[in-house]
Design an enzyme around this catalytic site. Sequence first.
Site, PDB file in Angstrom:
ATOM      1  N   CYS A  99       0.806  -1.227   0.000  1.00 11.13           N
ATOM      2  CA  CYS A  99       0.000   0.000   0.000  1.00 11.13           C
ATOM      3  C   CYS A  99       0.837   1.275   0.000  1.00 11.13           C
ATOM      4  CB  CYS A  99      -0.939   0.002   1.200  1.00 11.13           C
ATOM      5  SG  CYS A  99      -2.016  -1.451   1.259  1.00 11.13           S
ATOM      6  N   HIS A 392      -9.149   2.729  -2.384  1.00  8.32           N
ATOM      7  CA  HIS A 392      -7.720   2.445  -2.222  1.00  8.32           C
ATOM      8  C   HIS A 392      -7.190   1.532  -3.328  1.00  8.32           C
ATOM      9  CE1 HIS A 392      -3.908   1.470  -0.580  1.00  8.32           C
ATOM     10  NE2 HIS A 392      -4.264   0.362   0.068  1.00  8.32           N
ATOM     11  N   CYS A 422       0.308   2.696   6.354  1.00  5.34           N
ATOM     12  CA  CYS A 422       0.740   1.346   6.698  1.00  5.34           C
ATOM     13  C   CYS A 422       0.760   0.541   5.404  1.00  5.34           C
ATOM     14  CB  CYS A 422      -0.210   0.708   7.701  1.00  5.34           C
ATOM     15  SG  CYS A 422      -1.915   0.557   7.077  1.00  5.34           S
TER      16      CYS A 422
END
Length: 436
Positions: A99, A392, A422
């Site tokens: 991510c 996302h 994160c």
Amino acid sequence: MRQALPLVTRQGDRIAIVSGLRTPFARQATAFHGIPAVDLGKMVVGELLARSEIPADAIEQLVFGQVVQMPEAPNIAREIVLGTGMNVHTDAYSVSRACATSFQAVANVAESLMAGTIRAGIAGGADSSSVLPIGVSKALARVLVDVNKARTTRQRLTLFSRLRLRDLLPVPPAVAEYSTGLRMGDTAEQMAKTYGITREQQDALAHRSHQRAAQAWAEGKLAEEVMTTYVPPYKNPFAEDNNIRGTSTLADYAKLRPAFDRKHGSVTAANSTPLTDGAAAVILMTESRAKELGLHPLGYLRSYAFTAIDVWQDMLLGPAWSTPLALERAGLTMADLTLFDMHEAFAAQTLANLQLLGSERFAREVLGRAQATGEVDDAKFNVLGGSIAYGHPFAATGARMITQTLHELRRRGGGFGLVTACAAGGLGAAMVLEAK
């Protein structure tokens, strides 16, 4: 922890971020259904270059990322160069940091600028949750390799006869950590329980995210940084993120059942990020190169930090680890920030990180620091909403956050902003940005 040198080139130039752009973000199997990540990447980079009016040969490097990789296009960066009319001699390579992938892409281009090997580059990422590499079972994969080497039809039939019906079923991409078998949602549940984060708190944060994102769109704050896209059959434009629930109420969130711990959990689909398709990119240059081209940067990259922690417990605490390091390298404290933007993978993860940033005990006993990083002022935190609302697309989120934060800093008259995320594997990323 070792303090890093300031982010400047050998000539003393700052690292300028001159522009940024993204596609609208789309929920899985909606507006970008059937559009692979490489095409989304081409869309955004092509439009970014067209809007910037930068000479095509001025871009000397493109670093791009994709988390859910397609076997037919393993180097998405090079495919974007070849598919957008960029100079074929442009250096291009791909990166992956889950991510935090486009954070990594930005850091890599910045390092090339500081080393003096380039004066301008593009960094970004794209992901599609609608076009996935659907695999086959290990048994079928092994037989297919052996069949390819078999010499006779009889040998091939013998090999196929070893397969059972279940071996023929397709295998979707794994959603669990390779090393632990845990899903990210399992870790979010663990963190919610460990740090006493309630279902009501998680739903309230998710509701806040959607409300602020809807307001940002309504006030026209995102129009400049989100392009209008056209995809087959090219009948209707797609110009705004389609995950944002602007009219939802807290009561709506309370209706959903837990998604991971079905009996005792608090993490739901509504207080987590959805699977999303999209792409985002930024143009970076040395400060002097931007001046040569007559460009006015959005802002500057002041520092960055990447961290790694254990994956069995609190795997999503990356921001609590990387934020103090990025601030230290920037020569700043939490109080110096105008904006603080954290990737909302899950409301539980976000709230846990916020809690620990203000914890003296965590700072002393875990980070080995003399004092807490600092409480995050709600008036500075995710002021335009976050990933729970926008969605996302894994590799694109960092570039979205950087562009969005710089534009908002400029609207507020400048200052410092920190963006942090994160990532799978216990990774964390943070960057300090500056705008005038």
